[in-house]
Design a protein around this motif. Structure first.
Motif, PDB file in Angstrom:
ATOM      1  N   TYR A 155     -14.869 -21.994 -13.516  1.00  0.00           N
ATOM      2  CA  TYR A 155     -14.046 -21.612 -12.343  1.00  0.00           C
ATOM      3  C   TYR A 155     -15.186 -20.510 -11.427  1.00  0.00           C
ATOM      4  CZ  TYR A 155     -10.821 -18.808  -9.235  1.00  0.00           C
ATOM      5  OH  TYR A 155     -10.451 -18.270  -8.041  1.00  0.00           O
ATOM      6  N   ARG A 156     -15.984 -19.600 -12.197  1.00  0.00           N
ATOM      7  CA  ARG A 156     -16.964 -18.871 -11.701  1.00  0.00           C
ATOM      8  C   ARG A 156     -18.012 -19.644 -10.797  1.00  0.00           C
ATOM      9  NH1 ARG A 156     -17.911 -15.740 -15.837  1.00  0.00           N
ATOM     10  NH2 ARG A 156     -19.930 -16.697 -16.433  1.00  0.00           N
ATOM     11  N   TYR A 157     -18.415 -20.679 -11.618  1.00  0.00           N
ATOM     12  CA  TYR A 157     -19.666 -21.615 -11.058  1.00  0.00           C
ATOM     13  C   TYR A 157     -19.103 -22.227  -9.753  1.00  0.00           C
ATOM     14  CZ  TYR A 157     -22.218 -21.063 -15.566  1.00  0.00           C
ATOM     15  OH  TYR A 157     -22.868 -20.456 -16.621  1.00  0.00           O
ATOM     16  N   LEU A 158     -17.773 -22.981 -10.070  1.00  0.00           N
ATOM     17  CA  LEU A 158     -17.169 -23.523  -9.078  1.00  0.00           C
ATOM     18  C   LEU A 158     -16.921 -22.876  -7.641  1.00  0.00           C
ATOM     19  CD1 LEU A 158     -16.240 -26.408  -8.148  1.00  0.00           C
ATOM     20  CD2 LEU A 158     -14.116 -25.735  -9.210  1.00  0.00           C
ATOM     21  N   MET A 159     -16.657 -21.390  -7.809  1.00  0.00           N
ATOM     22  CA  MET A 159     -16.278 -20.724  -6.433  1.00  0.00           C
ATOM     23  C   MET A 159     -17.695 -20.171  -6.017  1.00  0.00           C
ATOM     24  SD  MET A 159     -13.253 -20.580  -6.235  1.00  0.00           S
ATOM     25  CE  MET A 159     -12.861 -22.357  -6.951  1.00  0.00           C
ATOM     26  N   LYS A 160     -18.781 -20.238  -6.916  1.00  0.00           N
ATOM     27  CA  LYS A 160     -20.032 -19.762  -6.285  1.00  0.00           C
ATOM     28  C   LYS A 160     -20.426 -21.150  -5.248  1.00  0.00           C
ATOM     29  CE  LYS A 160     -21.957 -16.639  -9.554  1.00  0.00           C
ATOM     30  NZ  LYS A 160     -22.976 -16.528 -10.628  1.00  0.00           N
ATOM     31  N   ALA A 161     -20.194 -22.235  -6.038  1.00  0.00           N
ATOM     32  CA  ALA A 161     -20.654 -23.517  -5.108  1.00  0.00           C
ATOM     33  C   ALA A 161     -19.746 -23.676  -3.965  1.00  0.00           C
ATOM     34  CB  ALA A 161     -20.457 -24.730  -5.984  1.00  0.00           C
ATOM     35  N   ALA A 162     -18.628 -23.415  -3.734  1.00  0.00           N
ATOM     36  CA  ALA A 162     -17.781 -23.616  -2.639  1.00  0.00           C
ATOM     37  C   ALA A 162     -18.255 -22.694  -1.535  1.00  0.00           C
ATOM     38  CB  ALA A 162     -16.379 -23.245  -2.934  1.00  0.00           C
ATOM     39  N   VAL A 163     -18.823 -21.694  -1.651  1.00  0.00           N
ATOM     40  CA  VAL A 163     -19.285 -20.840  -0.478  1.00  0.00           C
ATOM     41  C   VAL A 163     -20.653 -21.008  -0.184  1.00  0.00           C
ATOM     42  CG1 VAL A 163     -17.437 -19.272  -0.891  1.00  0.00           C
ATOM     43  CG2 VAL A 163     -19.801 -18.881  -2.054  1.00  0.00           C
ATOM     44  N   GLU A 164     -21.509 -21.813  -0.999  1.00  0.00           N
ATOM     45  CA  GLU A 164     -22.734 -22.090  -0.637  1.00  0.00           C
ATOM     46  C   GLU A 164     -22.788 -23.296   0.354  1.00  0.00           C
ATOM     47  OE1 GLU A 164     -25.076 -20.933  -4.752  1.00  0.00           O
ATOM     48  OE2 GLU A 164     -24.433 -23.008  -4.577  1.00  0.00           O
ATOM     49  N   SER A 165     -23.920 -23.201   1.073  1.00  0.00           N
ATOM     50  CA  SER A 165     -24.433 -24.590   1.882  1.00  0.00           C
ATOM     51  C   SER A 165     -24.855 -25.739   1.017  1.00  0.00           C
ATOM     52  CB  SER A 165     -25.270 -24.167   3.103  1.00  0.00           C
ATOM     53  OG  SER A 165     -26.502 -23.726   2.467  1.00  0.00           O
ATOM     54  N   ASP A 166     -24.421 -26.845   1.666  1.00  0.00           N
ATOM     55  CA  ASP A 166     -24.904 -28.243   0.843  1.00  0.00           C
ATOM     56  C   ASP A 166     -26.467 -28.086   0.735  1.00  0.00           C
ATOM     57  OD1 ASP A 166     -24.659 -30.297  -0.509  1.00  0.00           O
ATOM     58  OD2 ASP A 166     -24.900 -31.772   1.351  1.00  0.00           O
ATOM     59  N   SER A 167     -26.916 -28.138  -0.601  1.00  0.00           N
ATOM     60  CA  SER A 167     -28.558 -28.021  -0.783  1.00  0.00           C
ATOM     61  C   SER A 167     -28.500 -28.658  -2.361  1.00  0.00           C
ATOM     62  CB  SER A 167     -28.767 -26.621  -0.811  1.00  0.00           C
ATOM     63  OG  SER A 167     -28.201 -25.713  -1.937  1.00  0.00           O
ATOM     64  N   PRO A 168     -29.803 -28.984  -2.531  1.00  0.00           N
ATOM     65  CA  PRO A 168     -30.165 -29.385  -3.876  1.00  0.00           C
ATOM     66  C   PRO A 168     -29.331 -28.442  -5.259  1.00  0.00           C
ATOM     67  CG  PRO A 168     -31.918 -29.806  -2.749  1.00  0.00           C
ATOM     68  CD  PRO A 168     -30.937 -29.044  -1.771  1.00  0.00           C
ATOM     69  N   ALA A 169     -29.606 -26.936  -4.645  1.00  0.00           N
ATOM     70  CA  ALA A 169     -29.085 -25.982  -5.621  1.00  0.00           C
ATOM     71  C   ALA A 169     -27.731 -26.066  -5.832  1.00  0.00           C
ATOM     72  CB  ALA A 169     -29.691 -24.711  -5.238  1.00  0.00           C
ATOM     73  N   ARG A 170     -26.948 -26.275  -4.787  1.00  0.00           N
ATOM     74  CA  ARG A 170     -25.603 -26.503  -4.884  1.00  0.00           C
ATOM     75  C   ARG A 170     -25.233 -27.609  -5.730  1.00  0.00           C
ATOM     76  NH1 ARG A 170     -21.279 -27.992   0.043  1.00  0.00           N
ATOM     77  NH2 ARG A 170     -19.346 -27.424  -1.231  1.00  0.00           N
ATOM     78  N   ARG A 171     -25.578 -28.908  -5.353  1.00  0.00           N
ATOM     79  CA  ARG A 171     -25.307 -30.098  -6.040  1.00  0.00           C
ATOM     80  C   ARG A 171     -25.733 -29.713  -7.542  1.00  0.00           C
ATOM     81  NH1 ARG A 171     -27.066 -31.924  -1.369  1.00  0.00           N
ATOM     82  NH2 ARG A 171     -29.407 -32.281  -1.785  1.00  0.00           N
ATOM     83  N   ALA A 172     -26.742 -29.109  -8.010  1.00  0.00           N
ATOM     84  CA  ALA A 172     -27.124 -28.787  -9.312  1.00  0.00           C
ATOM     85  C   ALA A 172     -26.029 -28.092  -9.835  1.00  0.00           C
ATOM     86  CB  ALA A 172     -28.427 -28.075  -9.342  1.00  0.00           C
ATOM     87  N   ARG A 173     -25.506 -26.915  -9.397  1.00  0.00           N
ATOM     88  CA  ARG A 173     -24.514 -26.204  -9.838  1.00  0.00           C
ATOM     89  C   ARG A 173     -23.261 -26.967  -9.955  1.00  0.00           C
ATOM     90  NH1 ARG A 173     -24.383 -20.579  -9.474  1.00  0.00           N
ATOM     91  NH2 ARG A 173     -25.562 -20.591  -7.682  1.00  0.00           N
ATOM     92  N   LEU A 174     -22.935 -27.798  -9.009  1.00  0.00           N
ATOM     93  CA  LEU A 174     -21.666 -28.748  -9.102  1.00  0.00           C
ATOM     94  C   LEU A 174     -21.747 -29.766 -10.387  1.00  0.00           C
ATOM     95  CD1 LEU A 174     -20.878 -29.482  -5.463  1.00  0.00           C
ATOM     96  CD2 LEU A 174     -19.549 -28.099  -6.980  1.00  0.00           C
ATOM     97  N   ASN A 175     -22.949 -30.298 -10.647  1.00  0.00           N
ATOM     98  CA  ASN A 175     -23.452 -31.105 -11.653  1.00  0.00           C
ATOM     99  C   ASN A 175     -23.092 -30.119 -13.219  1.00  0.00           C
ATOM    100  OD1 ASN A 175     -23.627 -33.376 -10.516  1.00  0.00           O
ATOM    101  ND2 ASN A 175     -25.972 -32.918 -10.290  1.00  0.00           N
ATOM    102  N   GLN A 176     -23.444 -29.099 -13.279  1.00  0.00           N
ATOM    103  CA  GLN A 176     -23.296 -27.986 -14.387  1.00  0.00           C
ATOM    104  C   GLN A 176     -21.776 -27.772 -14.403  1.00  0.00           C
ATOM    105  OE1 GLN A 176     -25.695 -24.674 -13.038  1.00  0.00           O
ATOM    106  NE2 GLN A 176     -26.741 -24.986 -15.212  1.00  0.00           N
ATOM    107  N   VAL A 177     -21.179 -27.632 -13.311  1.00  0.00           N
ATOM    108  CA  VAL A 177     -19.858 -27.358 -13.468  1.00  0.00           C
ATOM    109  C   VAL A 177     -19.166 -28.768 -14.118  1.00  0.00           C
ATOM    110  CG1 VAL A 177     -17.420 -27.283 -12.208  1.00  0.00           C
ATOM    111  CG2 VAL A 177     -19.457 -25.712 -11.888  1.00  0.00           C
ATOM    112  N   ILE A 178     -19.396 -30.019 -13.645  1.00  0.00           N
ATOM    113  CA  ILE A 178     -18.865 -31.257 -14.013  1.00  0.00           C
ATOM    114  C   ILE A 178     -19.238 -31.118 -15.631  1.00  0.00           C
ATOM    115  CG2 ILE A 178     -19.181 -33.573 -13.774  1.00  0.00           C
ATOM    116  CD1 ILE A 178     -19.406 -32.990 -10.847  1.00  0.00           C
ATOM    117  N   ASP A 179     -20.293 -31.182 -16.062  1.00  0.00           N
ATOM    118  CA  ASP A 179     -20.871 -31.149 -17.491  1.00  0.00           C
ATOM    119  C   ASP A 179     -20.103 -30.451 -18.287  1.00  0.00           C
ATOM    120  OD1 ASP A 179     -22.468 -33.193 -16.787  1.00  0.00           O
ATOM    121  OD2 ASP A 179     -24.427 -31.986 -16.878  1.00  0.00           O
TER     122      ASP A 179
END
Length: 194
Positions: free
Chosen positions: A127-151
């Protein structure tokens, strides 16, 4: 005269002995009835506890899974580039899961709480990672964070299976735990930062 006294004494004694034996039999019957009544009351109380535990476990299992599924769907929505993804459903699922955990902390066994707290730790981290990603602009770092959340959310599934089997065992749905059940092999808490 002696025969008359013995006869009258025997008659009186026999009435007293009969009365004493009848009284003892009545006490024994009352004691057995009381024992049966107490056993029935205990069985009813035990059944009530099992029903309460079963209801708690059903809710805990359902809310943990729903919370995980909602976060996973949200992560995939964000990953696809949607900027209009809503966090309302995630927050509702989070509240429902928290409320159910609060009840479980009063009802569930220590073993179930120990395993479920590992899942909760991962859900909280996701949840914490997802909420950080939700406010970030689309970037490779955001996609990497979202991949970590999914994993992270995918890694919860086996642990939920262990918890579910333990819950089923505790409420008497199954008589033994499956061969693959091993809480020691379950994932430990997740503390890495993205």
């Amino acid at each position: 005269m002696i025969i008359a006294v013995v006869g009258v004494g025997g008659t009186l004694a026999s009435a007293v002995v009969t009365q004493v034996l009848a009284h003892r039999a009545e006490l024994r019957r009352l004691k057995e009835e009381r024992g049966i009544r107490l056993a029935e009351q205990q069985a009813t109380a035990d059944r009530h506890k099992i029903d309460q535990l079963q209801n708690c476990y059903v809710q805990l299992n359902a809310h943990d899974r729903h919370y995980r599924d909602v976060m996973l769907a949200f992560a995939y929505t964000l990953k696809s580039g949607s900027v209009e993804a809503e966090t309302v459903e995630v927050n509702d699922a989070r509240r429902a899961q928290r409320d159910t955990r609060a009840e479980a902390q009063l009802v569930a066994s220590d073993e179930v709480l120990k395993l479920e707290s590992r899942v909760n730790d991962r859900l909280t981290t996701a949840y914490r990672y997802l909420m950080k990603a939700a406010v970030e602009s689309d970037s490779p770092a955001r996609r990497a964070r979202l991949n970590q959340v999914i994993d992270l959310l995918d890694s919860i599934i086996p642990q939920q299976g262990h918890i579910r089997e333990l819950m089923r065992f505790e409420v008497g749905t199954t008589k033994t735990l499956p061969d693959w059940y091993s809480p020691e092999e379950a994932p430990a808490t997740h503390n890495t930062q993205p």
